[in-house]
Scaffold this active site. Structure first.
Site, PDB file in Angstrom:
ATOM      1  N   MET A   1      94.770  55.718  81.738  1.00 49.81           N
ATOM      2  CA  MET A   1      93.818  56.403  80.729  1.00 49.81           C
ATOM      3  C   MET A   1      93.760  57.878  81.127  1.00 49.81           C
ATOM      4  O   MET A   1      93.202  58.755  80.471  1.00 49.81           O
ATOM      5  CB  MET A   1      92.773  55.645  80.253  1.00 49.81           C
ATOM      6  CG  MET A   1      92.859  54.513  79.099  1.00 49.81           C
ATOM      7  SD  MET A   1      93.309  55.227  77.660  1.00 49.81           S
ATOM      8  CE  MET A   1      91.977  56.314  77.232  1.00 49.81           C
ATOM      9  N   CYS A   2      93.883  58.308  82.475  1.00 51.21           N
ATOM     10  CA  CYS A   2      93.419  59.440  82.898  1.00 51.21           C
ATOM     11  C   CYS A   2      93.994  60.650  82.377  1.00 51.21           C
ATOM     12  O   CYS A   2      95.141  60.404  81.663  1.00 51.21           O
ATOM     13  CB  CYS A   2      93.609  59.436  84.466  1.00 51.21           C
ATOM     14  SG  CYS A   2      92.692  58.266  85.346  1.00 51.21           S
TER      15      CYS A   2
END
Length: 310
Positions: A1-2
């Protein structure tokens, strides 16, 4: 998700509000990584070297801790002078870091190793134009704490981190400097499946690492290839055959920014390119925060390597 982001201005004057722009891009992706935020910012070449050092992490309201930070700062200055460096400026305005500019004619690795012998100190970046800043919180919080909205420069990368496999602390925040190579840094979204193999190889070659993060492996891998004579683009193309996994990464040097996607192309990246600016990010919303006109973006293909210079 970064979330990862990069921006490079190509008009050649070197006086863009790169800190403000990267903050806007990263804040737009706060939902992808609220735990920590990091920047690798490039100013026009400083007089001598610029070094950013992380000090001990603790409760900044503790009197004994404040005294320890003061001792650390003094030890770092003493160690710089002990290897023959001439300190030009010192900025200790941030709570647990310091930035120094200095002249030095000796070995950069020896100097960095000497600084890291100070207990609790970690050299986050060292070069003639690179400064890495990373801390806990979202982009607006980190930018305010370190005065980054006033940072003037040519290009930058950034990372909004969601901690999934390691602690929420500065040591595990991105970007990563390619220790001890000046002015090389990487942000990365994905995973290397042959991380341990490459770490052992690079350690046998004499390299040491500040973290357990595979992004740092990419940075040192690329920097070593360039030290052996490859260009940034050649190094990145070679990485696609030697680094296994699912990843998209952005690498920056003192005068270039490049992006690479693995052969599967599963990690998102959106790109906008014009004559004066290149902006790329995990989501288009980040690019629209810094380009104030109607634009068309695209997603680079699987296995793509692209490099731009200032």
């Amino acid at each position: 998700m970064c979330g990862i982001a990069g921006i490079i201005y190509r008009n050649g004057d070197g006086h863009e509000q790169i800190g403000r722009d990267m903050t806007r891009m990263l804040q737009a992706m706060k939902h992808r990584g609220p735990d920590s935020t990091g920047y690798a910012l490039y100013r026009p070449d400083a007089e001598g070297y610029v070094m950013h050092v992380k000090l001990s992490e603790s409760n900044g309201h503790d009197f004994e801790f404040a005294e320890r930070l003061q001792r650390q700062r003094g030890q770092i200055e003493d160690r710089l002078r002990s290897v023959g460096a001439r300190i030009l400026t010192i900025d200790s305005s941030a709570a647990h870091s310091m930035t120094l500019t200095f002249d030095h004619d000796g070995d950069v690795k020896e100097l960095a190793d000497n600084i890291e012998d100070v207990r609790g100190a970690e050299v986050l970046s060292l070069g003639r134009s690179l400064e890495i800043v990373k801390d806990l919180g979202d982009a607006e919080t980190v930018a305010a704490d370190y005065g980054l909205n006033d940072f003037i420069g040519t290009h930058a990368i950034g990372h909004a981190r969601m901690a999934t496999e390691s602690d929420v602390d500065i040591a595990n925040a991105h970007p990563y400097w390619a220790y001890p190579f000046p002015d090389v840094a990487v942000v990365h979204n994905g995973q290397l499946t042959n991380y341990h193999q490459w770490r052992r190889r690079l350690e046998r070659a004499g390299h040491r690492f500040q973290s357990e993060c595979d992004s740092e492996i990419i940075a040192v891998y690329l920097a070593e290839r360039m030290a052996q004579g490859d260009s940034l683009e050649e190094s990145m193309r070679r990485s696609l055959s030697e680094l296994d996994g699912v990843f998209t990464y952005i690498c920056v040097t003192e005068d270039a920014l490049g992006v690479a996607k693995d052969e599967l192309g599963a990690k998102p990246l959106v790109l906008y390119e014009s004559d004066d600016i290149v902006a790329l990010a995990s989501e288009e919303i980040a690019i629209r925060k810094v380009v104030d006109r109607e634009i068309e973006t695209y997603d680079p293909y699987e296995g793509a390597v692209m490099v731009w210079t200032t």
